[in-house]
Design a protein around this motif. Structure first.
Motif, PDB file in Angstrom:
ATOM      1  N   GLU A  91       7.208   5.825   8.552  1.00 34.05           N
ATOM      2  CA  GLU A  91       8.130   5.983   7.426  1.00 34.05           C
ATOM      3  C   GLU A  91       7.511   5.457   6.128  1.00 34.05           C
ATOM      4  OE1 GLU A  91      11.773   6.879   5.450  1.00 34.05           O
ATOM      5  OE2 GLU A  91      11.092   7.414   7.466  1.00 34.05           O
ATOM      6  N   PHE A  92       6.759   4.384   6.234  1.00 26.83           N
ATOM      7  CA  PHE A  92       6.115   3.793   5.069  1.00 26.83           C
ATOM      8  C   PHE A  92       4.870   4.590   4.649  1.00 26.83           C
ATOM      9  CE2 PHE A  92       3.334   0.487   3.108  1.00 26.83           C
ATOM     10  CZ  PHE A  92       4.132   0.205   2.009  1.00 26.83           C
ATOM     11  N   GLY A  93       4.371   5.435   5.557  1.00 20.08           N
ATOM     12  CA  GLY A  93       3.188   6.235   5.252  1.00 20.08           C
ATOM     13  C   GLY A  93       1.889   5.480   5.422  1.00 20.08           C
ATOM     14  N   ASP A  94       1.853   4.595   6.407  1.00 13.88           N
ATOM     15  CA  ASP A  94       0.654   3.773   6.604  1.00 13.88           C
ATOM     16  C   ASP A  94       0.347   3.674   8.099  1.00 13.88           C
ATOM     17  OD1 ASP A  94      -1.472   2.087   6.052  1.00 13.88           O
ATOM     18  OD2 ASP A  94      -0.232   0.284   6.067  1.00 13.88           O
ATOM     19  N   GLU A  95       0.150   4.826   8.740  1.00 12.63           N
ATOM     20  CA  GLU A  95      -0.099   4.855  10.178  1.00 12.63           C
ATOM     21  C   GLU A  95      -1.360   4.100  10.572  1.00 12.63           C
ATOM     22  OE1 GLU A  95       0.738   7.404   8.366  1.00 12.63           O
ATOM     23  OE2 GLU A  95       2.135   8.770   9.368  1.00 12.63           O
ATOM     24  N   THR A  96      -2.330   3.982   9.662  1.00  7.59           N
ATOM     25  CA  THR A  96      -3.588   3.297   9.973  1.00  7.59           C
ATOM     26  C   THR A  96      -3.539   1.804   9.645  1.00  7.59           C
ATOM     27  OG1 THR A  96      -4.479   3.898   7.794  1.00  7.59           O
ATOM     28  CG2 THR A  96      -4.946   5.387   9.646  1.00  7.59           C
ATOM     29  N   GLU A  97      -2.402   1.325   9.172  1.00  8.09           N
ATOM     30  CA  GLU A  97      -2.179  -0.103   8.905  1.00  8.09           C
ATOM     31  C   GLU A  97      -3.135  -0.666   7.846  1.00  8.09           C
ATOM     32  OE1 GLU A  97      -2.070  -2.269  12.677  1.00  8.09           O
ATOM     33  OE2 GLU A  97      -1.675  -0.351  13.670  1.00  8.09           O
ATOM     34  N   LYS A  98      -3.382   0.102   6.797  1.00 12.16           N
ATOM     35  CA  LYS A  98      -4.265  -0.368   5.721  1.00 12.16           C
ATOM     36  C   LYS A  98      -3.528  -1.261   4.725  1.00 12.16           C
ATOM     37  CE  LYS A  98      -7.552   3.491   5.817  1.00 12.16           C
ATOM     38  NZ  LYS A  98      -8.148   4.619   5.050  1.00 12.16           N
ATOM     39  N   ASP A  99      -2.257  -0.953   4.462  1.00  7.60           N
ATOM     40  CA  ASP A  99      -1.501  -1.688   3.448  1.00  7.60           C
ATOM     41  C   ASP A  99      -0.601  -2.773   4.021  1.00  7.60           C
ATOM     42  OD1 ASP A  99      -2.568  -0.198   1.365  1.00  7.60           O
ATOM     43  OD2 ASP A  99      -1.050   1.367   1.584  1.00  7.60           O
ATOM     44  N   ILE A 100      -0.233  -2.645   5.273  1.00  3.78           N
ATOM     45  CA  ILE A 100       0.683  -3.614   5.861  1.00  3.78           C
ATOM     46  C   ILE A 100       0.297  -3.836   7.322  1.00  3.78           C
ATOM     47  CG2 ILE A 100       2.369  -1.834   6.473  1.00  3.78           C
ATOM     48  CD1 ILE A 100       4.543  -3.942   5.885  1.00  3.78           C
ATOM     49  N   SER A 101       0.375  -5.073   7.768  1.00  2.00           N
ATOM     50  CA  SER A 101      -0.048  -5.411   9.126  1.00  2.00           C
ATOM     51  C   SER A 101       1.126  -5.333  10.101  1.00  2.00           C
ATOM     52  CB  SER A 101      -0.632  -6.818   9.171  1.00  2.00           C
ATOM     53  OG  SER A 101       0.379  -7.787   8.931  1.00  2.00           O
ATOM     54  N   ARG A 102       0.792  -5.142  11.346  1.00  2.81           N
ATOM     55  CA  ARG A 102       1.815  -5.132  12.388  1.00  2.81           C
ATOM     56  C   ARG A 102       2.484  -6.505  12.494  1.00  2.81           C
ATOM     57  NH1 ARG A 102       1.057  -0.416  15.415  1.00  2.81           N
ATOM     58  NH2 ARG A 102       2.491  -1.112  17.046  1.00  2.81           N
ATOM     59  N   ASP A 103       1.691  -7.564  12.304  1.00  5.15           N
ATOM     60  CA  ASP A 103       2.255  -8.917  12.408  1.00  5.15           C
ATOM     61  C   ASP A 103       3.350  -9.133  11.371  1.00  5.15           C
ATOM     62  OD1 ASP A 103       0.638  -9.584  14.514  1.00  5.15           O
ATOM     63  OD2 ASP A 103      -0.862 -10.628  13.296  1.00  5.15           O
ATOM     64  N   LEU A 104       3.149  -8.607  10.147  1.00  4.96           N
ATOM     65  CA  LEU A 104       4.161  -8.765   9.103  1.00  4.96           C
ATOM     66  C   LEU A 104       5.418  -7.974   9.466  1.00  4.96           C
ATOM     67  CD1 LEU A 104       4.896  -9.982   6.388  1.00  4.96           C
ATOM     68  CD2 LEU A 104       3.913  -7.960   5.279  1.00  4.96           C
ATOM     69  N   ILE A 105       5.241  -6.771   9.989  1.00  2.00           N
ATOM     70  CA  ILE A 105       6.399  -5.975  10.416  1.00  2.00           C
ATOM     71  C   ILE A 105       7.150  -6.702  11.525  1.00  2.00           C
ATOM     72  CG2 ILE A 105       7.121  -3.817  11.511  1.00  2.00           C
ATOM     73  CD1 ILE A 105       4.789  -2.445  10.118  1.00  2.00           C
ATOM     74  N   HIS A 106       6.423  -7.276  12.466  1.00  2.00           N
ATOM     75  CA  HIS A 106       7.065  -8.035  13.548  1.00  2.00           C
ATOM     76  C   HIS A 106       7.891  -9.187  12.977  1.00  2.00           C
ATOM     77  CE1 HIS A 106       3.716  -6.684  16.570  1.00  2.00           C
ATOM     78  NE2 HIS A 106       4.468  -5.692  16.132  1.00  2.00           N
ATOM     79  N   LYS A 107       7.364  -9.843  11.966  1.00  4.83           N
ATOM     80  CA  LYS A 107       8.075 -10.947  11.326  1.00  4.83           C
ATOM     81  C   LYS A 107       9.381 -10.459  10.709  1.00  4.83           C
ATOM     82  CE  LYS A 107       7.661 -14.162   7.427  1.00  4.83           C
ATOM     83  NZ  LYS A 107       6.779 -14.626   6.323  1.00  4.83           N
ATOM     84  N   TYR A 108       9.335  -9.323   9.999  1.00  8.68           N
ATOM     85  CA  TYR A 108      10.541  -8.777   9.380  1.00  8.68           C
ATOM     86  C   TYR A 108      11.562  -8.350  10.432  1.00  8.68           C
ATOM     87  CZ  TYR A 108       8.062  -8.620   4.883  1.00  8.68           C
ATOM     88  OH  TYR A 108       7.380  -8.952   3.737  1.00  8.68           O
ATOM     89  N   LEU A 109      11.102  -7.757  11.532  1.00  5.79           N
ATOM     90  CA  LEU A 109      12.022  -7.320  12.582  1.00  5.79           C
ATOM     91  C   LEU A 109      12.702  -8.513  13.248  1.00  5.79           C
ATOM     92  CD1 LEU A 109       9.950  -4.416  14.185  1.00  5.79           C
ATOM     93  CD2 LEU A 109      12.092  -4.200  12.910  1.00  5.79           C
ATOM     94  N   ARG A 110      11.965  -9.577  13.485  1.00  6.15           N
ATOM     95  CA  ARG A 110      12.579 -10.777  14.064  1.00  6.15           C
ATOM     96  C   ARG A 110      13.592 -11.388  13.098  1.00  6.15           C
ATOM     97  NH1 ARG A 110       7.256 -11.531  16.441  1.00  6.15           N
ATOM     98  NH2 ARG A 110       6.547 -12.618  14.565  1.00  6.15           N
ATOM     99  N   SER A 111      13.248 -11.384  11.806  1.00 10.69           N
ATOM    100  CA  SER A 111      14.183 -11.875  10.796  1.00 10.69           C
ATOM    101  C   SER A 111      15.439 -11.016  10.766  1.00 10.69           C
ATOM    102  CB  SER A 111      13.506 -11.882   9.423  1.00 10.69           C
ATOM    103  OG  SER A 111      14.419 -12.232   8.403  1.00 10.69           O
ATOM    104  N   GLY A 112      15.268  -9.704  10.915  1.00 13.39           N
ATOM    105  CA  GLY A 112      16.407  -8.796  10.926  1.00 13.39           C
ATOM    106  C   GLY A 112      17.339  -9.056  12.094  1.00 13.39           C
ATOM    107  N   VAL A 113      16.775  -9.355  13.261  1.00 13.28           N
ATOM    108  CA  VAL A 113      17.601  -9.674  14.426  1.00 13.28           C
ATOM    109  C   VAL A 113      18.461 -10.898  14.138  1.00 13.28           C
ATOM    110  CG1 VAL A 113      17.561 -10.494  16.818  1.00 13.28           C
ATOM    111  CG2 VAL A 113      16.061  -8.620  16.127  1.00 13.28           C
TER     112      VAL A 113
END
Length: 302
Positions: A91-113
């Motif tokens: 959705e963000f348009g960064d399938e190769t993870e150049k602009d955002i890391s998976r670890d940061l996304i994981h952090k946001y998802l845990r915060s969302g929970v």
């Protein structure tokens, strides 16, 4: 000027088990396809109930990595950390993870929970009901509360064995258990919360008894990509909205209603409200059915 790459491992060892926490046996060792992003192995003997783990191996130095996380033969579920992360990257348009890391996304998802859980608990705590048991040991009166404990609903205690039907309901009281010479009885147990533990009176005089605990709980934190969010059905989409809102907040150079962050923030707020209402309505509609006793021909009118 020839580029040189150091490859720590050149093979992968594939292990299988019949359960996620079971014993894993080596299935095969495959060479990694080093000039490709992925190495494919087809386990023709596997089923949707087969669990897999990987260890990476260096055939020259015999170096062996630790186990990967366990993955079921069906792959990652829609509610897993992996699946949600993949959708966010797309959705963000960064399938190769150049602009955002998976670890940061994981952090946001845990915060969302945590945020969604807080709203659920405010408006409909029964959606977060959980149950567990605690084995009792002789002369031990305090026990660690369950992981994610929010509040106690009920506790039954059987001092003699693990049979729930013979247990007695514990009375929830404050930390003070009375005067030093106060007598307590197994037929009338008392429980109090002390920090991250619960205190039980009377103190068990033998090992083998059990406490049966109903409580409100936070979902277990997602640490591995196979972990699921643990929220009631429908929480996945709200979590993705929240993560995208947080990502765009850090990326937008401007503020205001025209930004992507504002758009996703509004979508998150609207979807969260709908989700809370959906969960509450679904729970509240589960009511006891009243059945009238009839006889004769009336019986077949239903």
């Amino acid at each position: 000027r020839t580029p040189v790459a150091l490859i720590k491992y050149n093979q992968a060892k594939i292990y299988t088990s019949t359960s996620e926490d079971g014993t894993y046996a080596l299935l095969t060792t495959v060479d990694l396809t080093l000039d490709q992003d992925t190495t494919i192995y087809d386990d023709t003997t596997g089923t949707t109930a087969t669990w897999y783990k990987i260890k990476y191996y260096n055939s020259t130095s015999t170096g062996l990595s630790s186990y990967s996380v366990a993955v079921l033969g069906t792959g990652y579920t829609e509610d897993s950390l992996y699946s949600m992360t993949e959708e966010i990257l797309e959705e963000f348009g960064d399938e190769t993870e150049k602009d955002i890391s998976r670890d940061l996304i994981h952090k946001y998802l845990r915060s969302g929970v945590r945020k969604i859980t807080t709203e659920l608990f405010k408006q409909y705590p029964d959606a977060l009901r959980a149950y567990t048991t605690q084995a009792l040991t002789a002369n031990d009166y305090d026990y660690t509360l369950p992981t994610g404990f929010l509040g106690l609903i009920r506790m039954d205690v059987n001092y003699d064995n693990s049979t729930a039907t013979d247990a007695h309901k514990a009375e929830y009281i404050s930390e003070s258990f009375g005067e030093p010479n106060t007598s307590y009885y197994e037929s009338g147990p008392m429980v109090a919360i002390r920090g991250s533990t619960f205190v039980l009176k009377p103190t068990p005089d033998s090992t083998g008894g059990y406490a049966f605990i109903w409580y409100w709980a936070y979902p277990t934190a997602m640490t591995e990509e196979s972990d699921e969010h643990g929220l009631p059905f429908g929480g996945r989409d709200v979590l993705i909205d929240y993560a995208l809102y947080k990502i765009w907040t850090s990326k937008d150079n401007e503020t205001g209603s025209g930004t992507r962050s504002y758009s996703y923030r509004q979508k998150f707020k609207e979807d969260l409200a709908d989700y809370i209402d959906f969960v509450a309505q679904a729970k509240q509609q589960i009511t006891k059915t009243k059945i009238d006793i009839v006889s004769g021909e009336d019986l077949y009118d239903y």
